[in-house]
Design a protein around this motif. Structure first.
Motif, short mmCIF file in Angstrom:
data_model
loop_
_atom_site.label_atom_id
_atom_site.label_comp_id
_atom_site.label_asym_id
_atom_site.label_seq_id
_atom_site.Cartn_x
_atom_site.Cartn_y
_atom_site.Cartn_z
N SER A 189 61.87 50.86 54.13
CA SER A 189 62.19 50.95 52.59
C SER A 189 61.03 50.26 51.98
N PRO A 190 60.82 51.04 50.69
CA PRO A 190 59.48 50.47 49.94
C PRO A 190 60.07 48.89 49.51
N LYS A 191 58.88 48.09 49.21
CA LYS A 191 59.20 46.74 48.58
C LYS A 191 58.39 46.46 47.46
N PHE A 192 59.00 45.74 46.68
CA PHE A 192 58.30 45.37 45.39
C PHE A 192 58.19 43.63 45.29
N GLY A 193 57.22 43.02 44.85
CA GLY A 193 57.32 41.54 44.73
C GLY A 193 56.14 41.07 43.74
N ILE A 194 56.20 39.82 43.91
CA ILE A 194 55.22 39.07 43.32
C ILE A 194 54.47 38.16 44.13
N LYS A 195 53.33 37.79 43.84
CA LYS A 195 52.44 36.98 45.02
C LYS A 195 51.38 36.12 43.85
N GLY A 196 51.13 35.09 44.61
CA GLY A 196 49.81 34.15 43.98
C GLY A 196 49.29 33.28 44.86
N GLY A 197 48.26 32.72 44.42
CA GLY A 197 47.44 31.89 45.41
C GLY A 197 46.26 31.35 44.74
N VAL A 198 45.34 30.81 45.74
CA VAL A 198 43.97 30.31 45.31
C VAL A 198 42.69 31.19 45.74
N ASN A 199 41.91 31.15 44.49
CA ASN A 199 40.57 31.83 44.98
C ASN A 199 39.52 30.79 45.33
N LEU A 200 38.60 31.23 46.29
CA LEU A 200 37.42 30.54 46.56
C LEU A 200 36.24 31.35 46.42
N THR A 201 35.53 31.23 45.33
CA THR A 201 34.75 32.52 44.65
C THR A 201 33.21 31.92 44.72
N ASN A 202 32.47 32.91 44.68
CA ASN A 202 30.96 32.50 44.62
C ASN A 202 30.30 33.98 44.07
N MET A 203 28.99 33.71 43.60
CA MET A 203 28.24 34.82 43.33
C MET A 203 27.16 34.90 44.26
N TYR A 204 26.99 36.06 44.81
CA TYR A 204 25.73 36.19 45.92
C TYR A 204 24.86 37.02 45.25
N VAL A 205 23.43 36.83 45.93
CA VAL A 205 22.25 37.26 45.68
C VAL A 205 21.33 37.25 46.42
N LYS A 206 20.38 37.88 46.63
CA LYS A 206 19.37 37.89 48.06
C LYS A 206 18.48 36.75 47.92
N ASP A 207 18.17 36.47 46.33
CA ASP A 207 16.95 35.35 46.26
C ASP A 207 17.48 34.13 45.81
#
Length: 218
Positions: free
Chosen positions: A34-52
């Motif tokens: 059966s389909p489920k609907f819900g809520i979620k949350g948490g933590v992000n560990l983020t960065n911006m990547y570029v070659k140089d």
């Protein structure tokens, strides 16, 4: 390295898809899928990547929102989500003009991932799929070594590319109606606008995020 991780997630999803079709997705209290609907949350560990550029630093953010898990067959579901997610990075600088400090990029997106979910064991799944997101707010701060904080008012959401898109992949553990998981998001579009101050500061970089989350479905 990020490209290898992304490719590995894609390969894992497709290679385990056949085995996943034999696995159950319903909880012990349910008699059928059966389909489920819900809520979620948490933590992000983020960065911006570029070659140089090599002096980027990871920034801690958050993610929160809603999800639906729509079964297609035993062991295979489509999972759309609607999230508010914080991305960005911390970039240090040390030069004669500005001195020592850190630019902190806080980029808040409304994000829509659509994931294919393969159950590779009774309580374990692998998921992968595309995402699109809209930059709702941006806040860039200059944190000096002496403790002073300056907001760069010349930069707001209008100075960055509003839309981002990319691929997301990871794994989840389902225990009854609860889910725990980890995911990696790999952005394809540059954050800053080409030829602008935002483009110069971000150096043509793109979004990169590891998300850890917990959710409950109904």
């Amino acid at each position: 390295m990020k490209r290898i991780m992304c490719a590995a997630l894609l390969s894992a999803a497709f290679l385990t898809g056949t085995a996943g079709l034999a696995q159950e997705q319903q909880t012990p209290a349910e008699k059928a899928l059966s389909p489920k609907f819900g809520i979620k949350g948490g933590v992000n560990l983020t960065n911006m990547y570029v070659k140089d550029v090599s002096d980027e630093n990871m920034k801690v953010g958050f993610n929160a929102g809603f999800f639906a898990k729509l079964p297609v067959a035993r062991g295979f579901s489509i999972q759309p989500e609607l999230l508010y997610t914080s991305k960005g990075a911390k970039e240090t600088y040390n030069n004669f003009v500005e001195g020592k400090g850190e630019y902190r990029f806080n980029l808040n997106y409304i994000e829509l991932p659509v994931l294919a979910v393969f159950n590779v064991a009774k309580n374990f799944n692998v998921h992968v799929g595309p995402y699109v997101s809209y930059l709702a707010a941006a806040n860039i701060k200059d944190l000096k070594d002496d403790g002073t904080i300056h907001e760069i008012t010349d930069l707001d959401a209008e100075n960055f590319n509003r839309f981002d898109y990319g691929v997301a992949g990871g794994f989840g553990i389902d225990i009854s109606n609860f889910t725990l998981g980890a995911r990696y998001n790999y952005g394809f579009r540059e954050i800053g606008k080409s030829g602008s101050l935002s483009g110069q500061l971000t150096k043509d970089s793109k979004n990169s995020a590891i998300s850890l989350y917990i959710g409950i479905g109904f």
